[in-house]
Design a protein around this motif. Structure first.
Motif, PDB file in Angstrom:
ATOM      1  N   ASN A  34       0.838  -1.215   0.000  1.00 50.81           N
ATOM      2  CA  ASN A  34       0.000   0.000   0.000  1.00 50.81           C
ATOM      3  C   ASN A  34       0.865   1.253   0.000  1.00 50.81           C
ATOM      4  OD1 ASN A  34      -2.094  -1.700   0.064  1.00 50.81           O
ATOM      5  ND2 ASN A  34      -2.766  -1.237   2.152  1.00 50.81           N
ATOM      6  N   ALA A  35       1.928   1.239   0.840  1.00 49.68           N
ATOM      7  CA  ALA A  35       2.801   2.413   0.932  1.00 49.68           C
ATOM      8  C   ALA A  35       3.460   2.685  -0.414  1.00 49.68           C
ATOM      9  CB  ALA A  35       3.857   2.189   2.002  1.00 49.68           C
ATOM     10  N   ARG A  36       3.899   1.587  -1.108  1.00 47.87           N
ATOM     11  CA  ARG A  36       4.548   1.750  -2.422  1.00 47.87           C
ATOM     12  C   ARG A  36       3.584   2.372  -3.413  1.00 47.87           C
ATOM     13  NH1 ARG A  36       5.780  -3.519  -3.823  1.00 47.87           N
ATOM     14  NH2 ARG A  36       6.446  -4.138  -1.769  1.00 47.87           N
ATOM     15  N   ARG A  37       2.311   1.932  -3.350  1.00 48.28           N
ATOM     16  CA  ARG A  37       1.324   2.474  -4.295  1.00 48.28           C
ATOM     17  C   ARG A  37       1.049   3.940  -4.012  1.00 48.28           C
ATOM     18  NH1 ARG A  37      -3.645  -1.229  -5.457  1.00 48.28           N
ATOM     19  NH2 ARG A  37      -3.974   0.474  -6.865  1.00 48.28           N
ATOM     20  N   LEU A  38       0.996   4.296  -2.712  1.00 50.84           N
ATOM     21  CA  LEU A  38       0.748   5.707  -2.366  1.00 50.84           C
ATOM     22  C   LEU A  38       1.896   6.578  -2.863  1.00 50.84           C
ATOM     23  CD1 LEU A  38      -0.830   5.377   1.172  1.00 50.84           C
ATOM     24  CD2 LEU A  38      -1.950   6.132  -0.913  1.00 50.84           C
ATOM     25  N   LYS A  39       3.147   6.018  -2.743  1.00 49.13           N
ATOM     26  CA  LYS A  39       4.321   6.769  -3.203  1.00 49.13           C
ATOM     27  C   LYS A  39       4.235   7.021  -4.700  1.00 49.13           C
ATOM     28  CE  LYS A  39       8.052   5.540  -0.251  1.00 49.13           C
ATOM     29  NZ  LYS A  39       9.054   4.511  -0.182  1.00 49.13           N
ATOM     30  N   ARG A  40       3.675   6.015  -5.439  1.00 48.58           N
ATOM     31  CA  ARG A  40       3.591   6.136  -6.895  1.00 48.58           C
ATOM     32  C   ARG A  40       2.513   7.136  -7.310  1.00 48.58           C
ATOM     33  NH1 ARG A  40       2.231   0.752  -8.672  1.00 48.58           N
ATOM     34  NH2 ARG A  40       3.476  -0.393  -7.204  1.00 48.58           N
ATOM     35  N   GLY A  41       1.918   7.844  -6.346  1.00 49.26           N
ATOM     36  CA  GLY A  41       0.967   8.899  -6.682  1.00 49.26           C
ATOM     37  C   GLY A  41      -0.467   8.402  -6.725  1.00 49.26           C
ATOM     38  N   HIS A  42      -0.740   7.266  -6.063  1.00 49.02           N
ATOM     39  CA  HIS A  42      -2.115   6.762  -6.028  1.00 49.02           C
ATOM     40  C   HIS A  42      -2.989   7.729  -5.242  1.00 49.02           C
ATOM     41  CE1 HIS A  42      -5.333   3.845  -5.823  1.00 49.02           C
ATOM     42  NE2 HIS A  42      -5.431   4.130  -4.544  1.00 49.02           N
ATOM     43  N   ASP A  43      -4.089   8.176  -5.858  1.00 45.13           N
ATOM     44  CA  ASP A  43      -4.983   9.127  -5.200  1.00 45.13           C
ATOM     45  C   ASP A  43      -5.950   8.350  -4.293  1.00 45.13           C
ATOM     46  OD1 ASP A  43      -6.974  10.887  -4.544  1.00 45.13           O
ATOM     47  OD2 ASP A  43      -7.134  11.781  -6.539  1.00 45.13           O
ATOM     48  N   PRO A  44      -5.911   8.607  -2.968  1.00 41.82           N
ATOM     49  CA  PRO A  44      -6.753   7.805  -2.060  1.00 41.82           C
ATOM     50  C   PRO A  44      -8.252   8.091  -2.197  1.00 41.82           C
ATOM     51  CG  PRO A  44      -5.588   9.522  -0.846  1.00 41.82           C
ATOM     52  CD  PRO A  44      -5.069   9.567  -2.250  1.00 41.82           C
ATOM     53  N   GLY A  49      -6.523   2.772 -11.469  1.00 42.23           N
ATOM     54  CA  GLY A  49      -6.693   2.716 -12.922  1.00 42.23           C
ATOM     55  C   GLY A  49      -7.323   1.415 -13.413  1.00 42.23           C
ATOM     56  N   VAL A  50      -6.903   0.285 -12.813  1.00 43.54           N
ATOM     57  CA  VAL A  50      -7.429  -1.010 -13.268  1.00 43.54           C
ATOM     58  C   VAL A  50      -8.923  -1.101 -12.951  1.00 43.54           C
ATOM     59  CG1 VAL A  50      -7.205  -3.520 -13.012  1.00 43.54           C
ATOM     60  CG2 VAL A  50      -5.175  -2.071 -12.914  1.00 43.54           C
ATOM     61  N   ALA A  51      -9.299  -0.671 -11.728  1.00 39.22           N
ATOM     62  CA  ALA A  51     -10.715  -0.720 -11.328  1.00 39.22           C
ATOM     63  C   ALA A  51     -11.547   0.190 -12.232  1.00 39.22           C
ATOM     64  CB  ALA A  51     -10.861  -0.310  -9.867  1.00 39.22           C
ATOM     65  N   ARG A  52     -10.976   1.356 -12.580  1.00 37.19           N
ATOM     66  CA  ARG A  52     -11.726   2.300 -13.434  1.00 37.19           C
ATOM     67  C   ARG A  52     -11.889   1.716 -14.841  1.00 37.19           C
ATOM     68  NH1 ARG A  52      -7.990   6.201 -11.282  1.00 37.19           N
ATOM     69  NH2 ARG A  52      -7.250   6.697 -13.376  1.00 37.19           N
ATOM     70  N   LEU A  53     -10.819   1.089 -15.338  1.00 40.79           N
ATOM     71  CA  LEU A  53     -10.891   0.495 -16.685  1.00 40.79           C
ATOM     72  C   LEU A  53     -11.957  -0.615 -16.701  1.00 40.79           C
ATOM     73  CD1 LEU A  53      -9.577   0.469 -19.532  1.00 40.79           C
ATOM     74  CD2 LEU A  53      -8.094  -1.344 -18.707  1.00 40.79           C
ATOM     75  N   PHE A  54     -11.892  -1.506 -15.695  1.00 40.62           N
ATOM     76  CA  PHE A  54     -12.892  -2.573 -15.615  1.00 40.62           C
ATOM     77  C   PHE A  54     -14.290  -1.972 -15.560  1.00 40.62           C
ATOM     78  CE2 PHE A  54      -9.853  -5.890 -13.722  1.00 40.62           C
ATOM     79  CZ  PHE A  54      -9.883  -6.650 -14.862  1.00 40.62           C
ATOM     80  N   LEU A 101     -11.461 -11.869 -13.565  1.00 42.37           N
ATOM     81  CA  LEU A 101     -10.330 -10.971 -13.306  1.00 42.37           C
ATOM     82  C   LEU A 101     -10.811  -9.753 -12.518  1.00 42.37           C
ATOM     83  CD1 LEU A 101      -8.652 -11.038 -16.844  1.00 42.37           C
ATOM     84  CD2 LEU A 101      -8.071 -12.396 -14.840  1.00 42.37           C
ATOM     85  N   ARG A 102     -11.996  -9.242 -12.894  1.00 48.98           N
ATOM     86  CA  ARG A 102     -12.524  -8.072 -12.188  1.00 48.98           C
ATOM     87  C   ARG A 102     -12.805  -8.410 -10.716  1.00 48.98           C
ATOM     88  NH1 ARG A 102     -17.747  -4.105 -13.416  1.00 48.98           N
ATOM     89  NH2 ARG A 102     -17.190  -2.649 -11.773  1.00 48.98           N
ATOM     90  N   ASP A 205     -18.866  15.476  -5.997  1.00 48.37           N
ATOM     91  CA  ASP A 205     -17.964  15.064  -7.075  1.00 48.37           C
ATOM     92  C   ASP A 205     -17.670  13.563  -7.070  1.00 48.37           C
ATOM     93  OD1 ASP A 205     -16.714  15.676  -9.369  1.00 48.37           O
ATOM     94  OD2 ASP A 205     -14.925  16.591  -8.481  1.00 48.37           O
ATOM     95  N   VAL A 206     -18.729  12.767  -6.874  1.00 45.24           N
ATOM     96  CA  VAL A 206     -18.566  11.306  -6.827  1.00 45.24           C
ATOM     97  C   VAL A 206     -18.002  10.764  -8.150  1.00 45.24           C
ATOM     98  CG1 VAL A 206     -20.936  10.772  -7.557  1.00 45.24           C
ATOM     99  CG2 VAL A 206     -19.716   9.171  -6.141  1.00 45.24           C
ATOM    100  N   LEU A 207     -18.359  11.405  -9.261  1.00 44.89           N
ATOM    101  CA  LEU A 207     -17.960  10.909 -10.576  1.00 44.89           C
ATOM    102  C   LEU A 207     -16.437  10.881 -10.743  1.00 44.89           C
ATOM    103  CD1 LEU A 207     -19.609   9.840 -12.861  1.00 44.89           C
ATOM    104  CD2 LEU A 207     -19.721  12.127 -13.859  1.00 44.89           C
ATOM    105  N   ARG A 208     -15.769  11.857 -10.130  1.00 47.08           N
ATOM    106  CA  ARG A 208     -14.307  11.946 -10.234  1.00 47.08           C
ATOM    107  C   ARG A 208     -13.643  10.673  -9.694  1.00 47.08           C
ATOM    108  NH1 ARG A 208     -10.403  13.131  -6.912  1.00 47.08           N
ATOM    109  NH2 ARG A 208      -8.437  13.673  -7.882  1.00 47.08           N
ATOM    110  N   ARG A 209     -14.302  10.008  -8.733  1.00 48.56           N
ATOM    111  CA  ARG A 209     -13.735   8.794  -8.150  1.00 48.56           C
ATOM    112  C   ARG A 209     -13.581   7.681  -9.190  1.00 48.56           C
ATOM    113  NH1 ARG A 209     -14.613   8.299  -2.668  1.00 48.56           N
ATOM    114  NH2 ARG A 209     -15.500   6.221  -2.648  1.00 48.56           N
ATOM    115  N   MET A 210     -14.405   7.765 -10.259  1.00 50.97           N
ATOM    116  CA  MET A 210     -14.415   6.688 -11.249  1.00 50.97           C
ATOM    117  C   MET A 210     -13.898   7.175 -12.608  1.00 50.97           C
ATOM    118  SD  MET A 210     -14.818   3.586 -11.244  1.00 50.97           S
ATOM    119  CE  MET A 210     -15.710   2.579 -10.088  1.00 50.97           C
ATOM    120  N   LEU A 211     -13.410   8.448 -12.701  1.00 44.61           N
ATOM    121  CA  LEU A 211     -12.947   8.961 -14.008  1.00 44.61           C
ATOM    122  C   LEU A 211     -11.423   8.970 -14.100  1.00 44.61           C
ATOM    123  CD1 LEU A 211     -15.389  11.956 -14.656  1.00 44.61           C
ATOM    124  CD2 LEU A 211     -15.419   9.709 -15.725  1.00 44.61           C
TER     125      LEU A 211
END
Ligand code: HEM
Ligand code: HEM
Length: 211
Positions: A34-44, A49-54, A101-102, A205-211
């Protein structure tokens, strides 16, 4: 006697210690991940990206297949109907492959932070509707596949085999397909209305969570 009990309990307690150690390693591993992903700029506050694509691949596939399915129900047999039916089954087959996979991704992904200013009751309701959507998608995809007698062609490229021939079982599966499609359409409508309400009325701004 007590020696025996001691001997018997030794491997048991070692197992407990091993289990506890494995759990700690697993938790530490998860935290590091989790820490590595947050460092990579993951927006909490957004899905990854994978969840949004699915989400958007399934949303487009399901909205298309629902409209095409209900349009097919109105068409009489002919080459156009056959073409649309084959196209529909082929597109739905892509979703059948992606569905496991999803689901796996849903179990390993980091959930975004809960929306602020939304009550516990509403959050629990949204969570339940999402789970029900997953279960209904499974019912729609499984019944759709199983109810096709004698297989079908996947985009004219490969022949896909299905297990049953025309008969009472296929008729029952069609009833399940119809019912689950109607339920899914209702749930998706409810889901989209909830998104619109949050976006336009609550303005969170719920939509931003999935865009
Ligand atoms: C134009 C249509 C759609 C819009 C605008 C939309 C929008 C959204 C948004 C904003 C979220 C995040 C909600 C939150 O964080 O509380 C979400 C989540 C979700 N949506 Fe949709 N959605 C649409 C269509 C669909 C369809 C057709 C499905 C059904 C397959 C669907 C299934 C889900 C699920 C299951 C989630 C929970 C997150 C997940 O597990 O992927 N959505 N949607
Ligand atoms: C993406 C998910 C799917 C959705 C949303 C969907 C939707 C629908 C709808 C709304 C109908 C019309 C039901 C009625 O007459 O009341 C339908 C019919 C049908 N569906 Fe599905 N379906 C899906 C997946 C599948 C799959 C995976 C297959 C098979 C591989 C399939 C094969 C069929 C067939 C054979 C019919 C009868 C009409 C025809 O000849 O094409 N569907 N579907």
């Amino acid at each position: 006697m007590s020696v025996n009990r001691g001997l018997q309990s030794a491997p048991h307690s070692r197992n407990n210690a091993d289990d506890a150690q494995a759990a700690i390693i697993q938790n530490v591993g998860l935290e590091e991940h989790n820490a590595r992903r947050l460092k990579r700029g993951h927006d909490p506050d957004r899905y990854d990206g994978v969840a949004r694509l699915f989400h958007w691949v399934f949303a487009s596939g399901i909205i298309y297949a629902s409209i095409a399915g209900y349009a097919l129900a109105q068409l009489s047999s002919g080459p156009e109907r056959d073409f649309l039916s084959r196209l529909n089954m082929s597109i739905a087959t892509v979703l059948i492959v992606l569905f496991p996979l999803r689901v796996c991704w849903k179990f390993v992904r980091i959930e975004p932070r809960a929306l602020p200013d939304v009550s516990e009751v509403q959050l629990a309701l949204a969570h339940r509707v999402h789970i029900l959507i997953y279960i209904t998608m499974f019912a729609v995809l499984a019944s759709g596949f199983l109810m096709v007698p004698n297989g079908y062609s996947f985009f004219g490229l490969v022949e896909i085999h299905t297990p049953f021939v025309k008969g009472a079982l296929i008729d029952k599966l069609f009833v399940i397909h119809r019912a689950s499609c109607a339920l899914l359409a209702g749930l998706v409508l409810l889901h989209v209305l909830a998104v619109v309400k949050h976006q336009l009325i609550a303005r969170n701004d719920v939509l931003r969570r999935m865009l």
